[in-house]
Design an enzyme around this catalytic site. Structure first.
Site, short mmCIF file in Angstrom:
data_model
loop_
_atom_site.label_atom_id
_atom_site.label_comp_id
_atom_site.label_asym_id
_atom_site.label_seq_id
_atom_site.Cartn_x
_atom_site.Cartn_y
_atom_site.Cartn_z
N GLN A 98 0.85 -1.20 0.00
CA GLN A 98 0.00 0.00 0.00
C GLN A 98 0.89 1.25 0.00
OE1 GLN A 98 -3.52 -0.61 2.92
NE2 GLN A 98 -1.87 -1.95 3.65
N ASN A 99 2.18 1.03 0.20
CA ASN A 99 3.11 2.15 0.37
C ASN A 99 3.52 2.74 -0.98
OD1 ASN A 99 2.91 1.41 3.03
ND2 ASN A 99 4.88 0.31 3.06
N HIS A 116 -1.39 1.38 -4.32
CA HIS A 116 -1.79 2.80 -4.24
C HIS A 116 -0.90 3.67 -5.12
CE1 HIS A 116 -3.83 2.03 -0.10
NE2 HIS A 116 -4.61 1.74 -1.12
N CYS A 124 -0.26 14.62 -15.54
CA CYS A 124 -1.10 15.80 -15.78
C CYS A 124 -2.56 15.38 -15.83
CB CYS A 124 -0.72 16.45 -17.13
SG CYS A 124 -1.86 17.79 -17.58
N CYS A 127 -3.94 16.44 -19.75
CA CYS A 127 -3.55 15.73 -20.99
C CYS A 127 -2.95 14.35 -20.71
CB CYS A 127 -2.55 16.58 -21.78
SG CYS A 127 -0.91 16.71 -21.00
N CYS A 148 0.64 21.21 -21.45
CA CYS A 148 -0.65 21.88 -21.70
C CYS A 148 -1.02 22.89 -20.61
CB CYS A 148 -1.76 20.83 -21.81
SG CYS A 148 -2.22 20.16 -20.21
N THR A 186 0.10 -3.02 8.85
CA THR A 186 -1.06 -2.33 8.30
C THR A 186 -2.26 -2.46 9.23
OG1 THR A 186 -2.62 -2.21 6.43
CG2 THR A 186 -1.64 -4.37 6.87
N ASN A 211 3.04 -7.03 13.42
CA ASN A 211 2.59 -5.68 13.72
C ASN A 211 2.95 -5.38 15.16
OD1 ASN A 211 1.00 -3.27 14.07
ND2 ASN A 211 -0.30 -3.94 12.36
N ALA A 230 8.65 -4.59 12.64
CA ALA A 230 8.81 -5.41 11.43
C ALA A 230 10.26 -5.85 11.23
CB ALA A 230 8.34 -4.60 10.22
N1 APR Z 1 6.59 -2.49 12.70
C1 APR Z 1 5.42 -3.10 12.34
N2 APR Z 1 4.22 -2.48 12.35
C2 APR Z 1 4.20 -1.20 12.75
C3 APR Z 1 5.37 -0.49 13.14
C4 APR Z 1 6.60 -1.19 13.10
N3 APR Z 1 7.76 -0.62 13.45
N4 APR Z 1 5.00 0.79 13.48
C5 APR Z 1 3.67 0.87 13.29
N5 APR Z 1 3.18 -0.32 12.87
C6 APR Z 1 1.80 -0.65 12.50
C7 APR Z 1 0.71 0.05 13.29
O1 APR Z 1 0.38 -0.71 14.46
C8 APR Z 1 -0.45 0.05 12.27
O2 APR Z 1 -1.19 -1.17 12.34
O3 APR Z 1 1.62 -0.22 11.16
C9 APR Z 1 0.27 0.11 10.93
C10 APR Z 1 0.18 1.49 10.29
O4 APR Z 1 -1.17 1.70 9.97
P1 APR Z 1 -1.57 2.88 8.97
O5 APR Z 1 -0.83 4.10 9.31
O6 APR Z 1 -3.07 2.90 8.92
O7 APR Z 1 -0.99 2.39 7.58
P2 APR Z 1 -1.71 1.52 6.48
O8 APR Z 1 -2.49 0.40 7.10
O9 APR Z 1 -0.67 1.15 5.49
O10 APR Z 1 -2.71 2.57 5.78
C11 APR Z 1 -3.34 2.15 4.59
O11 APR Z 1 -4.28 4.37 4.37
O12 APR Z 1 -4.09 6.66 4.33
C12 APR Z 1 -4.13 5.53 3.54
O13 APR Z 1 -3.22 5.31 1.41
C13 APR Z 1 -2.86 5.36 2.76
O14 APR Z 1 -1.74 3.32 2.13
C14 APR Z 1 -2.33 4.02 3.21
C15 APR Z 1 -3.57 3.33 3.71
#
Ligand code: APR
Length: 247
Positions: A98-99, A116, A124, A127, A148, A186, A211, A230
């Site tokens: 997602q990054n 994403h 642009c 165009c 453009c 995530t 996580n 991580a």
């Molecule tokens: N190691 C592992 N996990 C971690 C760490 C770490 N060092 N630090 C934080 N986290 C975890 C948090 O507990 C949380 O569950 O990473 C997650 C970050 O969550 P978000 O900030 O919501 O990120 P993400 O889930 O990727 O967001 C999804 O939201 O705003 C949109 O497009 C944007 O791609 C993004 C999407």
């Protein structure tokens, strides 16, 4: 739990990873949610596609500050490096991320599906001309198309925008094949990205979640929850795998 996860990974035929902002936190890039989350400091509205179209003068400076000034000097961390090494050795088949920070690719990962989009390119809105970020000056904002004069936006997906079709297709296909899915860093709160791990689960994959705290997945589909940073957890897994492989 590390041992159980390592066994699952070792026996996997189609190990796949699904990553979020948490995997890049140790590279100095703040997450979006939770403590130190970007959405605690910035109103996500500036990334809404409608808002951007009519208020690009307000949105662009924030976009530059967060996604170009900050991200620019971030480097891959141990977590990105372990995943790249596992792809190199043929263990990991692909990463769905997602990054938009390009850190998986900078760590050497090749098969990376950017759900994403990415911050390396801009487009642009009039165009459709594409620009590499090196080609445009971010001093004059909002960025205007040299072709453009139209409004230029980063190629990553804003709220209200569709998922890049190719990345969507590649991601779904990879998840249907996965027999072990690593879900790393995530919250799973954003859709449709947050729905992806369920595809793997429905196709019989075992889910290993890494996580620092539980997410929406933990109680629903996670088989092995490895709580921790991580880079620490992935390094421990890599060590455990080496031990198993040398026996
Ligand atoms: N190691 C592992 N996990 C971690 C760490 C770490 N060092 N630090 C934080 N986290 C975890 C948090 O507990 C949380 O569950 O990473 C997650 C970050 O969550 P978000 O900030 O919501 O990120 P993400 O889930 O990727 O967001 C999804 O939201 O705003 C949109 O497009 C944007 O791609 C993004 C999407």
């Amino acid at each position: 739990m590390i041992q159980k996860a390592a066994e699952l990974i070792r026996s996997a035929q189609n190990l796949t990873a699904f990553t979020g902002a948490g995997i890049s936190v140790e590279s100095g890039i703040p997450p979006f949610r939770g403590e130190n989350g970007l959405w605690n400091r910035y109103d996500p509205q500036f990334l809404d596609i409608q808002y951007f179209q009519y208020h690009s003068g307000q949105s662009w400076p924030i976009i530059k500050e967060i996604f170009y000034d900050h991200f620019g000097d971030a480097h891959p961390n141990g977590a990105h490096e372990v995943l790249a090494a596992w792809e190199q050795s043929g263990l990991l088949k692909s990463i769905i991320t997602q990054n938009i920070d390009n850190l998986h690719q900078r760590a050497g990962s090749k098969e990376v599906y950017e759900f994403h989009g990415n911050s390396r390119n801009l487009v642009c809105m009039e165009c459709g001309k594409n620009f590499a970020v090196e080609e445009v000056s971010l001093e004059e904002l909002p960025v205007q198309c040299t072709n453009c004069g139209g409004l230029v936006k980063p190629s990553f997906i804003f709220f209200g925008e569709g998922i890049p079709p190719l990345a969507y297709k590649q991601s779904v296909h990879a998840l249907e094949q996965a027999d072990v899915l690593l879900v790393i860093g995530t919250t799973g709160e954003v859709v449709p990205a947050g729905q992806l791990p369920y595809i793997a689960k429905e196709h019989g994959a075992a889910v290993i979640e890494i996580n620092t705290e539980p997410s929406v997945f933990t109680k629903r589909i996670t088989d092995v929850f490895l709580q921790g940073k991580a880079s620490d957890v992935l390094r421990q897994l890599a060590t455990e795998l080496d031990k198993i492989n040398t026996h």
